[in-house]
Design a protein around this motif. Structure first.
Motif, PDB file in Angstrom:
ATOM      1  N   ASN A 294      30.819  46.959  41.892  1.00 17.25           N
ATOM      2  CA  ASN A 294      30.432  45.581  42.194  1.00 17.25           C
ATOM      3  C   ASN A 294      31.340  44.553  41.531  1.00 17.25           C
ATOM      4  O   ASN A 294      30.956  43.384  41.383  1.00 17.25           O
ATOM      5  N   SER A 295      32.538  44.962  41.159  1.00 17.13           N
ATOM      6  CA  SER A 295      33.472  44.023  40.535  1.00 17.13           C
ATOM      7  C   SER A 295      34.750  43.832  41.345  1.00 17.13           C
ATOM      8  O   SER A 295      35.434  42.809  41.220  1.00 17.13           O
ATOM      9  N   ASP A 296      35.093  44.790  42.172  1.00 17.33           N
ATOM     10  CA  ASP A 296      36.353  44.777  42.914  1.00 17.33           C
ATOM     11  C   ASP A 296      36.548  43.476  43.698  1.00 17.33           C
ATOM     12  O   ASP A 296      37.597  42.834  43.615  1.00 17.33           O
ATOM     13  N   TYR A 297      35.514  43.074  44.443  1.00 17.88           N
ATOM     14  CA  TYR A 297      35.663  41.919  45.328  1.00 17.88           C
ATOM     15  C   TYR A 297      35.258  40.591  44.682  1.00 17.88           C
ATOM     16  O   TYR A 297      35.147  39.583  45.368  1.00 17.88           O
ATOM     17  N   LEU A 298      35.078  40.596  43.383  1.00 15.02           N
ATOM     18  CA  LEU A 298      34.872  39.325  42.681  1.00 15.02           C
ATOM     19  C   LEU A 298      36.159  38.513  42.640  1.00 15.02           C
ATOM     20  O   LEU A 298      36.137  37.273  42.616  1.00 15.02           O
ATOM     21  N   THR A 299      37.292  39.199  42.621  1.00 15.24           N
ATOM     22  CA  THR A 299      38.595  38.519  42.531  1.00 15.24           C
ATOM     23  C   THR A 299      39.523  38.938  43.666  1.00 15.24           C
ATOM     24  O   THR A 299      40.730  38.843  43.535  1.00 15.24           O
ATOM     25  N   LYS A 300      38.939  39.424  44.746  1.00 14.72           N
ATOM     26  CA  LYS A 300      39.736  39.853  45.889  1.00 14.72           C
ATOM     27  C   LYS A 300      39.056  39.386  47.160  1.00 14.72           C
ATOM     28  O   LYS A 300      37.862  39.632  47.358  1.00 14.72           O
ATOM     29  N   THR A 301      39.814  38.689  48.005  1.00  7.60           N
ATOM     30  CA  THR A 301      39.268  38.288  49.291  1.00  7.60           C
ATOM     31  C   THR A 301      39.331  39.467  50.257  1.00  7.60           C
ATOM     32  O   THR A 301      39.609  40.597  49.859  1.00  7.60           O
ATOM     33  N   PHE A 302      39.121  39.179  51.531  1.00  4.35           N
ATOM     34  CA  PHE A 302      39.085  40.246  52.526  1.00  4.35           C
ATOM     35  C   PHE A 302      40.397  41.020  52.581  1.00  4.35           C
ATOM     36  O   PHE A 302      40.407  42.238  52.768  1.00  4.35           O
ATOM     37  N   VAL A 303      41.530  40.317  52.388  1.00  4.86           N
ATOM     38  CA  VAL A 303      42.834  40.998  52.498  1.00  4.86           C
ATOM     39  C   VAL A 303      43.790  40.689  51.353  1.00  4.86           C
ATOM     40  O   VAL A 303      44.940  41.123  51.378  1.00  4.86           O
ATOM     41  N   ALA A 304      43.359  39.949  50.330  1.00  3.67           N
ATOM     42  CA  ALA A 304      44.307  39.557  49.276  1.00  3.67           C
ATOM     43  C   ALA A 304      43.604  39.441  47.936  1.00  3.67           C
ATOM     44  O   ALA A 304      42.372  39.352  47.860  1.00  3.67           O
ATOM     45  N   ASN A 305      44.405  39.451  46.860  1.00  6.14           N
ATOM     46  CA  ASN A 305      43.880  39.186  45.531  1.00  6.14           C
ATOM     47  C   ASN A 305      43.755  37.677  45.358  1.00  6.14           C
ATOM     48  O   ASN A 305      44.746  36.950  45.331  1.00  6.14           O
ATOM     49  N   ASN A 306      42.523  37.201  45.253  1.00  2.00           N
ATOM     50  CA  ASN A 306      42.271  35.776  45.211  1.00  2.00           C
ATOM     51  C   ASN A 306      40.887  35.570  44.620  1.00  2.00           C
ATOM     52  O   ASN A 306      39.924  36.225  45.047  1.00  2.00           O
ATOM     53  N   LYS A 307      40.767  34.633  43.678  1.00  5.94           N
ATOM     54  CA  LYS A 307      39.495  34.456  42.983  1.00  5.94           C
ATOM     55  C   LYS A 307      38.401  33.870  43.867  1.00  5.94           C
ATOM     56  O   LYS A 307      37.245  33.780  43.440  1.00  5.94           O
ATOM     57  N   LEU A 308      38.736  33.479  45.099  1.00  6.14           N
ATOM     58  CA  LEU A 308      37.694  33.076  46.034  1.00  6.14           C
ATOM     59  C   LEU A 308      36.733  34.231  46.273  1.00  6.14           C
ATOM     60  O   LEU A 308      35.542  34.032  46.501  1.00  6.14           O
ATOM     61  N   GLY A 309      37.249  35.453  46.209  1.00  8.79           N
ATOM     62  CA  GLY A 309      36.414  36.637  46.352  1.00  8.79           C
ATOM     63  C   GLY A 309      36.028  36.918  47.779  1.00  8.79           C
ATOM     64  O   GLY A 309      36.586  36.360  48.726  1.00  8.79           O
ATOM     65  N   ALA A 310      35.054  37.806  47.927  1.00  8.07           N
ATOM     66  CA  ALA A 310      34.555  38.199  49.243  1.00  8.07           C
ATOM     67  C   ALA A 310      33.042  38.302  49.189  1.00  8.07           C
ATOM     68  O   ALA A 310      32.441  38.311  48.108  1.00  8.07           O
ATOM     69  N   ILE A 311      32.428  38.360  50.352  1.00  2.00           N
ATOM     70  CA  ILE A 311      31.004  38.658  50.444  1.00  2.00           C
ATOM     71  C   ILE A 311      30.882  40.186  50.474  1.00  2.00           C
ATOM     72  O   ILE A 311      31.441  40.837  51.356  1.00  2.00           O
ATOM     73  N   PHE A 312      30.184  40.756  49.501  1.00  3.26           N
ATOM     74  CA  PHE A 312      30.190  42.213  49.397  1.00  3.26           C
ATOM     75  C   PHE A 312      28.795  42.789  49.170  1.00  3.26           C
ATOM     76  O   PHE A 312      27.939  42.173  48.530  1.00  3.26           O
TER      77      PHE A 312
END
Length: 240
Positions: A86-104
């Motif tokens: 539950n930490s991977d997509y805190l700082t990764k968007t759908f296709v890039a490393n970005n602090k916007l994150g993703a809905i996961f």
């Protein structure tokens, strides 16, 4: 005087640089999700007939498990991914490393929404209103009455409608985040707990056979607080 002026200019330039570096990820991340919607989402001229091309999404990111959509707040219109933690997509968007994150989705859940309670997480941002920032609109009972549902689309062609039954601020260690239940009775007690902690009561049926989705985001007020919106499955259509 000259030294003071130069120092002031340096401070200004550094502060401006920091501001730009803070805002750039939100801007680039927002552009990324706009492109994803353009590629994967189809609607008619009136915005109806919403459909998701999961082949496109899975080609870009095999972690894709669903798409979540609200009519309002319409900003919540995103692919849902699932990782091994539950930490991977805190700082990764759908296709890039970005602090916007993703809905996961919580890594402990099954990807087909067959669990009694499926947790989905997203950031509450201080700028931009993206991800789950506008989930806090559901603090207001009148907003929930006007927009009681959200929708989950899955790669098997199913469209699930969830009706919100609970919304409120809870501690990050609260029993509301319990994801396993030993019996029907334990799950029923859990549902009662969630209703009791809600800002308001909603007239919708809940029982031991209910399937719910819990949407969680930060409040950005206290580090140990979360805003939790929960919906119960009220309609399911489609499927291969």
């Amino acid at each position: 005087y000259t030294v003071v002026l130069v120092a002031a200019i340096c401070v200004f330039v550094f502060s401006l640089y920091q501001l730009v570096m803070t805002l750039v990820p939100y801007y680039t991340g927002g552009q990324e999700y706009d492109k994803i919607r353009d590629l994967a989402i189809t609607t008619d001229d009136n915005g109806q007939g919403f459909s998701v091309d999961f082949d496109v999404l899975l080609e870009q990111n095999p972690d894709t498990v669903a798409w979540i959509r609200f009519e309002e707040p319409s900003m919540i219109n995103y692919p849902v991914v699932k990782s091994s933690d539950n930490s991977d997509y805190l700082t990764k968007t759908f296709v890039a490393n970005n602090k916007l994150g993703a809905i996961f989705m919580d890594y402990r859940n099954t990807s087909d929404f067959s669990d009694r309670n499926t947790f989905i997480y997203g950031h509450h941002l201080n700028v931009g209103g993206e991800m789950f920032s506008e989930l806090l609109e559901y603090e207001d009972e009148s907003f929930c009455q006007e927009h009681p549902n959200f929708y989950i689309y899955t790669p098997d062609g199913r469209v699930r409608t969830y009706t919100i039954f609970s919304a409120g601020i809870v501690k990050d260690t609260a029993e509301n985040y319990n994801i396993t239940y030993d019996s029907d009775e334990a799950f029923t007690k859990y549902l009662d707990l969630c209703r009791e902690s809600s800002n308001y009561q909603v007239d919708v049926d809940l029982n031991a056979q209910s399937k719910i989705v819990s949407l969680s985001t930060c409040t950005n007020v206290r580090d140990d607080e979360r805003f939790l919106v929960q919906g119960v499955l009220t309609e399911e259509v489609g499927g291969e």
